[in-house]
Design a protein around this motif. Structure first.
Motif, PDB file in Angstrom:
ATOM      1  N   UNK A 246       0.998  -1.029   0.090  1.00 45.84           N
ATOM      2  CA  UNK A 246       0.037   0.126   0.062  1.00 45.84           C
ATOM      3  C   UNK A 246       0.768   1.249  -0.052  1.00 45.84           C
ATOM      4  N   UNK A 247       0.235   2.351  -0.422  1.00 46.30           N
ATOM      5  CA  UNK A 247       1.263   3.570  -0.386  1.00 46.30           C
ATOM      6  C   UNK A 247       1.732   4.053   0.808  1.00 46.30           C
ATOM      7  N   UNK A 248       1.298   3.921   2.063  1.00 46.73           N
ATOM      8  CA  UNK A 248       1.689   4.241   3.370  1.00 46.73           C
ATOM      9  C   UNK A 248       2.966   3.164   3.577  1.00 46.73           C
ATOM     10  N   UNK A 249       2.568   2.033   3.171  1.00 49.84           N
ATOM     11  CA  UNK A 249       3.787   1.019   3.614  1.00 49.84           C
ATOM     12  C   UNK A 249       4.839   1.104   2.620  1.00 49.84           C
ATOM     13  N   UNK A 250       4.565   1.465   1.274  1.00 45.92           N
ATOM     14  CA  UNK A 250       5.576   1.570   0.513  1.00 45.92           C
ATOM     15  C   UNK A 250       6.581   3.055   0.727  1.00 45.92           C
ATOM     16  N   UNK A 251       5.770   3.840   1.273  1.00 44.55           N
ATOM     17  CA  UNK A 251       6.799   5.048   1.571  1.00 44.55           C
ATOM     18  C   UNK A 251       7.663   4.708   2.911  1.00 44.55           C
ATOM     19  N   UNK A 252       6.998   3.879   3.988  1.00 45.51           N
ATOM     20  CA  UNK A 252       7.802   3.454   5.105  1.00 45.51           C
ATOM     21  C   UNK A 252       9.114   2.684   4.565  1.00 45.51           C
ATOM     22  N   UNK A 253       8.708   1.814   3.815  1.00 43.33           N
ATOM     23  CA  UNK A 253       9.760   0.682   3.289  1.00 43.33           C
ATOM     24  C   UNK A 253      11.114   1.444   2.562  1.00 43.33           C
ATOM     25  N   UNK A 254      10.682   2.479   1.636  1.00 42.02           N
ATOM     26  CA  UNK A 254      11.794   3.262   1.204  1.00 42.02           C
ATOM     27  C   UNK A 254      12.566   4.179   1.849  1.00 42.02           C
ATOM     28  N   UNK A 255      11.865   4.810   2.873  1.00 40.80           N
ATOM     29  CA  UNK A 255      12.722   5.565   3.956  1.00 40.80           C
ATOM     30  C   UNK A 255      13.416   4.561   4.953  1.00 40.80           C
ATOM     31  N   UNK A 256      13.322   3.506   4.898  1.00 37.41           N
ATOM     32  CA  UNK A 256      13.853   2.455   5.950  1.00 37.41           C
ATOM     33  C   UNK A 256      15.029   1.972   5.265  1.00 37.41           C
ATOM     34  N   UNK A 257      14.746   1.681   3.983  1.00 40.26           N
ATOM     35  CA  UNK A 257      15.869   0.994   3.035  1.00 40.26           C
ATOM     36  C   UNK A 257      16.843   2.022   2.847  1.00 40.26           C
TER      37      UNK A 257
END
Length: 357
Positions: A246-257
């Motif tokens: 999902x879009x919020x999960x995708x944003x969180x994943x990008x920032x974390x990586x």
């Protein structure tokens, strides 16, 4: 809204959903024909084919080609209105072209909001089921192995795994380095590491070296449970993983990586930017479509549809090429995804100025 607005919105949305239904029906028929041998040779039930694959296949491809459907819909029914002299009558009544375009923009807004919610929150869970079906019965594209994995688990702690096998959940030649003010304070090495659940890992045949000034303290052991702030999904990246978030999960994943220093997240950044760029694409392509097809021409509807199809396919090709430039590192993902919108927005403004007033 006036009667004119309701009339155009009904035509726009009705043509849009009819176009989606028509083209996706053809796409499903071709897809069945292509994969029929896979369905017959595998131990797969009709229920799984319909409800696990095609029920999730349809919204995904509707999303992928939404901009194309929007453009074709505008070209089709506006050309028909122009051919019936309806637009001439509307403008002759004193209604400005700017006012005439308003219901088109309202319709584009409805489609954009609908597709944004679909792309960001509904399609990703559906893609999990669809891609799992494809990996199981059609072609397995899931990455199960990784080599030379290096990433920052938390600030100041760097993990390294020489080889990891997701089938057995085990890795070999593991090391964990802890730094403080850029100085190495502790180093853990282990012959073997195994993943359990919830970031819990077990190291075997380990050795810990703690550094305090000029002194070194060594701890050895056979097995130890530890918590590392990493999971196999952080470094086992398969094609299509970004489409399952999902879009919020995708944003969180990008920032974390990014914080961990992981470099192979370009596809995730492109997908994130694409979902927002697609919101604006509906307005841009709608404006191009209405300005192109609002003039009555001798060639009739066929000429406008031909021009519209050419422009819509060129937009898709441009989007694909710019995404490739992002993957190669020539452009940033944001610039690469938004560049087609910028170019076609300029075209839309130019055509608007030349539209019949």
């Amino acid at each position: 809204m006036k009667r004119l607005d309701i009339y155009i919105i009904k035509k726009f949305l009705g043509t849009y959903f009819f176009t989606i239904f028509l083209i996706l029906t053809i796409a499903v028929v071709f897809d069945i024909n292509e994969k029929l041998d896979k369905f017959l040779s595998k131990d797969v039930t009709l229920y799984e084919i319909i409800f696990k694959y095609y029920v999730n296949f349809i919204p995904y491809y509707a999303s992928v080609f939404s901009a194309l459907f929007t453009f074709i819909s505008v070209i089709f029914f506006t050309s028909k209105m122009a051919g019936n002299s309806e637009i001439i009558a509307i403008l002759a009544c004193g209604i400005s072209f700017k006012r005439f375009v308003r219901p088109y923009m309202i319709s584009a807004l409805i489609i954009s909001i609908f597709m944004f919610i679909l792309n960001g929150f509904i399609i990703p869970p559906a893609n999990v089921i669809r891609i799992d079906f494809q990996n199981k019965y059609i072609k397995n594209r899931k990455v199960e192995y990784a080599r030379n994995i290096q990433l920052e688990t938390v600030p100041g702690v760097v993990a390294y795994i020489e080889h990891y096998n997701n089938m057995t959940k085990t890795g070999s030649n593991f090391s964990l380095d802890q730094f403080e003010n850029k100085q190495l304070k502790s180093k853990l090495t282990a012959k073997r590491i195994q993943y359990d659940t919830l970031q819990k890992w077990t190291v075997s045949n380990y050795l810990i070296r703690n550094f305090e000034g000029m002194h070194e303290y060594i701890i050895k052991g056979d097995k130890m449970d530890t918590v590392l702030h990493i999971e196999p999904s952080d470094f086992l990246i398969s094609g299509g993983d970004q489409e399952q978030m999902t879009t919020p999960w995708l944003k969180e994943y990008i920032d974390k990586q990014k914080k961990r220093g992981v470099g192979n997240i370009i596809d995730f950044e492109i997908e994130y930017e694409r979902r927002y760029a697609a919101f604006m694409a509906s307005f841009i392509l709608t404006m191009i479509g209405v300005t192109l097809s609002s003039r009555k021409v001798k060639g009739g509807m066929g000429l406008n549809i031909g021009i519209g199809l050419g422009l819509s396919f060129s937009y898709i090709i441009f989007m694909t090429m710019s995404s490739t430039l992002a993957v190669s590192g020539t452009l940033t993902p944001r610039i690469a995804v938004w560049l087609p919108n910028i170019v076609y927005a300029v075209i839309a403004v130019f055509l608007y100025q030349r539209a019949p007033k």
